[in-house]
Enzyme design. Structure first.
Site, mmCIF file in Angstrom:
data_model
loop_
_atom_site.group_PDB
_atom_site.id
_atom_site.type_symbol
_atom_site.label_atom_id
_atom_site.label_comp_id
_atom_site.label_asym_id
_atom_site.label_seq_id
_atom_site.Cartn_x
_atom_site.Cartn_y
_atom_site.Cartn_z
ATOM 1 N N GLY A 1 42.755 35.399 25.469
ATOM 2 C CA GLY A 1 41.935 34.407 24.828
ATOM 3 C C GLY A 1 40.573 34.272 25.513
ATOM 4 O O GLY A 1 40.214 35.050 26.406
ATOM 5 N N ARG A 2 39.847 33.294 25.061
ATOM 6 C CA ARG A 2 38.493 33.080 25.573
ATOM 7 C C ARG A 2 38.464 32.772 27.067
ATOM 8 O O ARG A 2 37.564 33.219 27.777
ATOM 9 C CB ARG A 2 37.827 31.944 24.795
ATOM 10 C CG ARG A 2 37.529 32.333 23.381
ATOM 11 C CD ARG A 2 37.019 31.174 22.568
ATOM 12 N NE ARG A 2 36.680 31.656 21.239
ATOM 13 C CZ ARG A 2 36.593 30.900 20.169
ATOM 14 N NH1 ARG A 2 36.818 29.601 20.262
ATOM 15 N NH2 ARG A 2 36.289 31.414 19.013
ATOM 16 N N ARG A 27 20.447 49.565 52.503
ATOM 17 C CA ARG A 27 19.232 50.301 52.138
ATOM 18 C C ARG A 27 18.003 49.688 52.828
ATOM 19 O O ARG A 27 17.808 48.477 52.805
ATOM 20 C CB ARG A 27 19.044 50.251 50.612
ATOM 21 C CG ARG A 27 17.875 51.048 50.133
ATOM 22 C CD ARG A 27 17.890 51.124 48.614
ATOM 23 N NE ARG A 27 16.641 51.677 48.151
ATOM 24 C CZ ARG A 27 15.878 51.125 47.234
ATOM 25 N NH1 ARG A 27 16.244 50.000 46.656
ATOM 26 N NH2 ARG A 27 14.760 51.695 46.873
ATOM 27 N N GLN A 38 12.208 38.378 50.777
ATOM 28 C CA GLN A 38 12.314 37.065 50.146
ATOM 29 C C GLN A 38 12.499 37.153 48.625
ATOM 30 O O GLN A 38 13.312 36.426 48.057
ATOM 31 C CB GLN A 38 11.078 36.227 50.470
ATOM 32 C CG GLN A 38 11.197 34.791 50.018
ATOM 33 C CD GLN A 38 9.968 33.981 50.393
ATOM 34 O OE1 GLN A 38 8.849 34.365 50.072
ATOM 35 N NE2 GLN A 38 10.186 32.871 51.066
ATOM 36 N N GLY A 98 18.330 50.164 43.004
ATOM 37 C CA GLY A 98 17.285 51.162 42.831
ATOM 38 C C GLY A 98 17.768 52.339 42.013
ATOM 39 O O GLY A 98 18.610 52.192 41.130
ATOM 40 N N GLY A 99 17.259 53.502 42.308
ATOM 41 C CA GLY A 99 17.555 54.702 41.536
ATOM 42 C C GLY A 99 19.019 55.057 41.444
ATOM 43 O O GLY A 99 19.469 55.603 40.434
ATOM 44 N N GLU A 122 36.979 38.620 21.490
ATOM 45 C CA GLU A 122 37.397 37.211 21.436
ATOM 46 C C GLU A 122 36.300 36.337 20.838
ATOM 47 O O GLU A 122 36.155 35.174 21.200
ATOM 48 C CB GLU A 122 37.809 36.693 22.823
ATOM 49 C CG GLU A 122 39.192 37.096 23.239
ATOM 50 C CD GLU A 122 40.298 36.632 22.305
ATOM 51 O OE1 GLU A 122 40.234 35.516 21.770
ATOM 52 O OE2 GLU A 122 41.237 37.410 22.098
ATOM 53 N N THR A 124 32.152 36.903 19.108
ATOM 54 C CA THR A 124 30.812 37.198 19.618
ATOM 55 C C THR A 124 30.168 35.934 20.174
ATOM 56 O O THR A 124 30.651 34.823 19.943
ATOM 57 C CB THR A 124 29.911 37.753 18.501
ATOM 58 O OG1 THR A 124 29.738 36.726 17.520
ATOM 59 C CG2 THR A 124 30.500 39.000 17.870
ATOM 60 N N SER A 125 29.057 36.106 20.859
ATOM 61 C CA SER A 125 28.348 34.948 21.411
ATOM 62 C C SER A 125 27.958 33.967 20.309
ATOM 63 O O SER A 125 28.020 32.749 20.505
ATOM 64 C CB SER A 125 27.115 35.408 22.187
ATOM 65 O OG SER A 125 27.522 36.108 23.339
#
Length: 141
Positions: A1-2, A27, A38, A98-99, A122, A124-125
């Site tokens: 269910g949802r 990385r 930041q 990144g890549g 379940e 769609t939006s």
């Protein structure tokens, strides 16, 4: 269910977040871990808050259901929010890596592909939004 789909999407978001942050801490750019910049910190702090909010919504819907209380609107809200968060965090995870983020075989790419289904099955939006709206309308009629 949802509620179950919401929980699945919270787990997916958390998995994408954890995989990308592990990579971002390893990385280095300009001699500094990418996670220490930041701009990155702001992004992952917001993502962590979004994941936690979705988790709490899913837990609340599950609690209501378990207690035998009305839960349909809360389940729709939780599923909608969790699926949106999963898509957002999975997309950001690719950016943060990144890549290599979009490389098949690494977790971020799979999380990104898998996150899309959360907005489809379940209901769609848009169906979730309709369910929520009907619940709100019923309170004012």
């Amino acid at each position: 269910g949802r509620i179950g789909i919401g929980a699945q999407m919270v787990g997916l978001a958390r998995g994408a977040f954890d995989a990308a942050l592990a990579h971002a801490h390893e990385r280095k750019q300009f001699g500094t871990a990418v996670a220490d910049f930041q701009g990155m910190q702001f992004q992952y702090a917001r993502a962590a808050g979004d994941i936690e909010a979705a988790r709490v919504m899913v837990y609340n819907a599950a609690r209501l259901k378990e207690c035998g209380m009305p839960f349909v609107a809360e389940a729709a809200m939780a599923k909608l929010r969790a699926s949106e968060v999963a898509q957002s965090v999975a997309s950001q995870a690719i950016d943060w890596m990144g890549g290599v983020g979009f490389t098949r075989g690494l977790p971020a790419e799979k999380f990104y592909r898998d996150s899309k289904i959360g907005t489809i099955y379940e209901g769609t939006s848009n169906i979730q939004l309709l369910t929520i709206a009907k619940s709100i309308q019923a309170k004012f009629k």
